[in-house]
Design a protein around this motif. Structure first.
Motif, PDB file in Angstrom:
ATOM      1  N   ILE A 129     -56.202  28.326  85.821  1.00 53.60           N
ATOM      2  CA  ILE A 129     -56.766  28.214  87.169  1.00 53.60           C
ATOM      3  C   ILE A 129     -58.114  28.937  87.227  1.00 53.60           C
ATOM      4  O   ILE A 129     -58.252  30.039  86.706  1.00 53.60           O
ATOM      5  N   GLY A 145     -49.161  25.901  87.789  1.00 54.38           N
ATOM      6  CA  GLY A 145     -50.407  26.215  87.098  1.00 54.38           C
ATOM      7  C   GLY A 145     -50.270  27.373  86.135  1.00 54.38           C
ATOM      8  O   GLY A 145     -49.559  28.338  86.408  1.00 54.38           O
ATOM      9  N   ARG A 199     -53.838  27.228  99.406  1.00 54.08           N
ATOM     10  CA  ARG A 199     -53.124  26.330  98.505  1.00 54.08           C
ATOM     11  C   ARG A 199     -52.618  27.148  97.321  1.00 54.08           C
ATOM     12  O   ARG A 199     -53.225  28.141  96.947  1.00 54.08           O
ATOM     13  N   ARG A 200     -51.500  26.720  96.766  1.00 51.99           N
ATOM     14  CA  ARG A 200     -50.986  27.377  95.573  1.00 51.99           C
ATOM     15  C   ARG A 200     -50.667  26.326  94.516  1.00 51.99           C
ATOM     16  O   ARG A 200     -50.397  25.171  94.831  1.00 51.99           O
ATOM     17  N   CYS A 201     -50.720  26.759  93.281  1.00 57.30           N
ATOM     18  CA  CYS A 201     -50.467  25.897  92.133  1.00 57.30           C
ATOM     19  C   CYS A 201     -49.198  26.378  91.457  1.00 57.30           C
ATOM     20  O   CYS A 201     -49.262  27.189  90.514  1.00 57.30           O
ATOM     21  N   TRP A 230     -58.349  20.787  91.252  1.00 57.28           N
ATOM     22  CA  TRP A 230     -57.205  21.670  91.458  1.00 57.28           C
ATOM     23  C   TRP A 230     -56.647  21.532  92.871  1.00 57.28           C
ATOM     24  O   TRP A 230     -55.429  21.461  93.065  1.00 57.28           O
ATOM     25  N   LYS A 245     -53.421  19.409  91.945  1.00 51.92           N
ATOM     26  CA  LYS A 245     -52.576  20.386  91.263  1.00 51.92           C
ATOM     27  C   LYS A 245     -52.055  21.469  92.200  1.00 51.92           C
ATOM     28  O   LYS A 245     -51.537  22.481  91.734  1.00 51.92           O
ATOM     29  N   SER A 246     -52.210  21.295  93.506  1.00 50.46           N
ATOM     30  CA  SER A 246     -51.802  22.356  94.423  1.00 50.46           C
ATOM     31  C   SER A 246     -51.031  21.805  95.617  1.00 50.46           C
ATOM     32  O   SER A 246     -51.085  20.617  95.920  1.00 50.46           O
ATOM     33  N   CYS A 297     -52.169  30.692  91.987  1.00 50.80           N
ATOM     34  CA  CYS A 297     -50.834  30.354  91.487  1.00 50.80           C
ATOM     35  C   CYS A 297     -49.793  31.005  92.380  1.00 50.80           C
ATOM     36  O   CYS A 297     -48.774  30.417  92.705  1.00 50.80           O
TER      37      CYS A 297
END
Length: 170
Positions: free
Chosen positions: A114, A109, A104-106, A154, A158-159, A78
């Motif tokens: 996560i 999220g 990668r970051r969410c 993810w 989502k990232s 995140c």
């Protein structure tokens, strides 16, 4: 830097585990095994990597021995703020090996949603409860496939790219 050949590699954790020390030792053992066995692909996922031993000298030595052409590592979080604050050795190592790392970051999220996990082609570890450090680890194909599918969801949907190796200032 090659891993010493005369030092036996630790056995990887199999089955259920509980406790922060057990989890952290499993992470150390995973990196040592990755270096020894030449894992080609590793995915690390956690909300913030706060309690991972990424900044420890032994972990960096294992990662240094693991890193070479043809290897890939993906990180998913995140936020990488805790990594920068708590794991200076890892941040330096990441800068050198940026060409084999994808981060990668969410941004949207939930910290509790996560996955907190290590995935490799032959072994996985997943914390089911990050607060209490309770989880499972193993080599079973179904466990590896299920975790990889979860992580792929993810990573793909989502990232966004995150945690640049260098920061440019004007």
């Amino acid at each position: 830097m090659e891993a010493p050949q005369d030092v036996p590699a630790p056995a990887l954790l199999q089955g259920r585990f509980s406790g922060r020390e057990v989890f952290q030792q499993a992470v150390r053992d995973a990196f040592a095994t990755a270096a020894r066995d030449g894992w080609s692909d590793i995915i690390l996922s956690d909300a913030n990597f706060h309690d991972w031993p990424l900044g420890e000298r032994a972990v960096i030595e294992s990662l240094q021995a693991w890193a070479r052409t043809g290897r890939r590592m993906t990180l998913l979080a995140c936020s990488y703020d805790d990594v920068v604050r708590r794991h200076a050795r890892f941040v330096r190592w990441r800068g050198v090996w940026d060409h084999i790392l994808t981060c990668r970051r969410c941004p949207g999220g939930d910290l509790l949603d996560i996955p907190s996990a290590i995935w490799s082609p032959g072994w996985v570890l997943q914390r089911l409860d990050s607060e209490r450090c309770v989880g499972v680890a193993g080599s079973e194909p179904e466990r590896r496939v299920l975790l990889r599918e979860t992580l792929n969801e993810w990573l793909r949907n989502k990232s966004v790219p995150g945690f640049a190796a260098t920061t440019l200032g004007l």
